[in-house]
Design a protein around this motif. Structure first.
Motif, PDB file in Angstrom:
ATOM      1  N   ALA A 253       0.806  -1.216   0.000  1.00 17.59           N
ATOM      2  CA  ALA A 253       0.000   0.000   0.000  1.00 17.59           C
ATOM      3  C   ALA A 253       0.842   1.270   0.000  1.00 17.59           C
ATOM      4  O   ALA A 253       0.543   2.212  -0.742  1.00 17.59           O
ATOM      5  CB  ALA A 253      -0.938  -0.003   1.211  1.00 17.59           C
ATOM      6  N   SER A 254       1.901   1.304   0.808  1.00 18.44           N
ATOM      7  CA  SER A 254       2.636   2.557   0.987  1.00 18.44           C
ATOM      8  C   SER A 254       3.914   2.658   0.172  1.00 18.44           C
ATOM      9  O   SER A 254       4.349   3.759  -0.162  1.00 18.44           O
ATOM     10  CB  SER A 254       2.951   2.761   2.470  1.00 18.44           C
ATOM     11  OG  SER A 254       1.770   2.984   3.204  1.00 18.44           O
TER      12      SER A 254
ATOM     13  N   ASN B  44      -2.647   6.561   0.924  1.00 19.31           N
ATOM     14  CA  ASN B  44      -1.404   5.818   0.759  1.00 19.31           C
ATOM     15  C   ASN B  44      -0.375   6.572  -0.078  1.00 19.31           C
ATOM     16  O   ASN B  44       0.732   6.080  -0.287  1.00 19.31           O
ATOM     17  CB  ASN B  44      -1.670   4.438   0.147  1.00 19.31           C
ATOM     18  CG  ASN B  44      -2.172   4.513  -1.286  1.00 19.31           C
ATOM     19  OD1 ASN B  44      -2.957   5.389  -1.624  1.00 19.31           O
ATOM     20  ND2 ASN B  44      -1.742   3.585  -2.122  1.00 19.31           N
TER      21      ASN B  44
ATOM     22  N   PHE C 174       4.154   6.696   4.972  1.00 20.69           N
ATOM     23  CA  PHE C 174       3.326   5.969   5.942  1.00 20.69           C
ATOM     24  C   PHE C 174       3.606   6.360   7.389  1.00 20.69           C
ATOM     25  O   PHE C 174       2.858   5.981   8.296  1.00 20.69           O
ATOM     26  CB  PHE C 174       3.457   4.456   5.766  1.00 20.69           C
ATOM     27  CG  PHE C 174       4.804   3.879   6.104  1.00 20.69           C
ATOM     28  CD1 PHE C 174       5.146   3.573   7.414  1.00 20.69           C
ATOM     29  CD2 PHE C 174       5.728   3.604   5.109  1.00 20.69           C
ATOM     30  CE1 PHE C 174       6.377   3.032   7.726  1.00 20.69           C
ATOM     31  CE2 PHE C 174       6.961   3.045   5.412  1.00 20.69           C
ATOM     32  CZ  PHE C 174       7.293   2.773   6.723  1.00 20.69           C
TER      33      PHE C 174
END
Length: 469
Positions: free
Chosen positions: A51-52, A415, A419
């Motif tokens: 995601a990040s 995202n 993060f």
């Protein structure tokens, strides 16, 4: 079915009920370092990485992780039954360890060197392919590996002892995955893709060394014959094997306990790195301190719980660990930004007790069930039992990131931001649900299910007609 369960003669193979050599326990257990690093490295980092770092939307990332795990629906039973019926001078299981080690190590490197391909969907497709390769490699190694202790000994308490050795290496692997990796990422730059690639390659080398050590160290371990070739089709054999396993009420009870328990563990694992930096405002170095504490506590508690189980029984020792886990999960509801180090360390010591008991007692009880089934039926089904047990572990490992991914997307997690930039509000609530409330609920359910488990030492001490079906 005719049984051919007698062990292959070997000059120094331990007797079925004899105390296993220290070197054998140590050698077999060493493989758990690589397996733990592999599993915890993926489960604890994959959602954050996808995601990040790769910038795949969290819900899509969770879906990709989940879909890759569905491959195990096919591969787990196939490998389990295959290893039960495989014949080799090296034993039924060890050839799988050799090839599984190569695939598992390579897959870890491939996952964390995943390139960004311009579109999140293309990147997600690549990630799906390498995660699928990881799932297959992990299965080929881990299912035969976890089936081996049931062949090595038939001694009731020796089964706990060998898994205590494994627990030490599980803890060390978890330490590298949960603390060592975080320190290196903090040092190299935790938001840089290149840092993750370097960590992936280093860990892949450690995984390969560990898995191959166990392969060579078990060369003289006691093992049993399978049924060999059959006139029945592979599908017929597979259905028969798993039909017999599914009728074992003790096994069904144990995997239901593990499913509930691991659902809490895996939602925590998927969200924990985010929770530390987002909700607690702590860096990866503090997370590493937590990991070191967990490892030290686990290594200390594992042998103590094995000794305790000799006096109060495996089930009660399991209760102690599971109850501790519920208290640990609930304690995160009291945490806040800037949580003091002493409070984090105290939680690490607490979860070490829970972790060691949950793993050692559950695996020892699984080995009991396998040997009880063999005594009753005359057929060795270590691979079939371990395959279903392993599938529950993998299914929860897929559901955890899926739940957390959708929770973060629903909470509005961005995202595109680094993060470690706190987003607060609904994001903090989603993370708290993932690391505290859901694990506590699942832990209570696991304890309620455990109350129905009935197989005990008495069933192996002369009362073999009682409770073995």
């Amino acid at each position: 079915m005719a049984s051919t369960a007698a062990p292959i003669p070997a000059a120094d193979a331990p007797a079925a009920s004899a105390k296993l050599p220290f070197s054998l326990k140590l050698g077999w257990g060493s493989g758990a370092f690589g397996i733990s690093l592999l599993m915890n490295g993926i489960s604890g980092l994959i959602l954050l990485f996808a995601a990040s770092i790769l910038q795949i939307e969290p819900a899509l990332a969770g879906t990709v992780i989940f879909l890759a795990k569905l491959i195990d629906v096919v591969t787990d039973p196939m490998v389990g039954v295959w290893s039960d019926r495989f014949e080799s001078p090296r034993g039924r299981r060890r050839p799988f360890l050799f090839w599984g080690a190569i695939m598992a190590a390579a897959s870890f490197a491939l996952i964390f060197t995943t390139p960004m391909l311009g579109s999140q969907y293309l990147t997600a497709a690549w990630l799906f392919i390498v995660l699928s390769f990881y799932a297959i490699g992990y299965t080929i190694y881990n299912i035969p590996y976890m089936a081996m202790p049931a062949e090595m000994t038939e001694d009731y308490h020796e089964r706990s002892s060998i898994h205590a050795f494994r627990m030490v290496f599980v803890s060390l692997g978890s330490l590298i995955a949960g603390a060592g990796v975080k320190v290196v990422l903090e040092w190299l730059g935790k938001t840089e893709a290149q840092s993750w690639a370097i960590v992936g390659l280093i860990c892949a080398a450690l995984i390969f060394a560990s898995l191959m050590t166990a392969y060579y160290a078990t060369a003289r371990a006691r093992f049993t014959h399978g049924e060999g070739k059959s006139d029945k089709s592979n599908m017929t054999q597979l259905v028969e094997e798993f039909g017999a396993v599914k009728q074992n009420r003790h096994f069904l009870r144990l995997i239901s306990v593990k499913f509930a328990q691991l659902m809490g563990v895996q939602t925590t694992a998927a969200a924990f790195a985010y929770f530390f930096v987002q909700s607690l405002g702590r860096d990866f170095n503090t997370l590493a301190i937590f990991g070191v504490t967990v490892t030290a506590s686990t290594i200390l508690c594992a042998p103590l719980l094995v000794m305790l189980s000799r006096h109060i029984g495996k089930k009660n020792a399991y209760y102690l660990a599971a109850g501790t886990n519920v208290l640990y999960a609930l304690s995160w509801s009291l945490a806040s930004e800037g949580e003091p180090i002493w409070a984090i360390v105290l939680r690490g010591a607490l979860v070490g007790l829970a972790f060691s008991g949950n793993v050692v007692m559950a695996m020892s009880m699984l080995t009991d069930i396998i040997n009880a089934d063999a005594e009753r039926t005359g057929v060795r089904r270590e691979g079939a039992f371990t395959a279903l047990y392993s599938f529950v572990e993998k299914l929860t490992g897929a559901l955890g990131p899926l739940i957390v991914g959708f929770a973060l997307s629903f909470a509005g997690f961005d995202n595109k931001l680094p993060f470690d930039v706190p987003q607060g509000g609904d994001v903090d609530t989603a993370l708290l649900v993932s690391v505290s409330w859901l694990p506590a609920v699942f832990g209570v359910i696991a304890m309620l299910l455990l109350s129905g488990y009935r197989l005990s030492e008495d069933d192996f001490a002369g009362n073999k007609d009682k409770g073995l079906t």
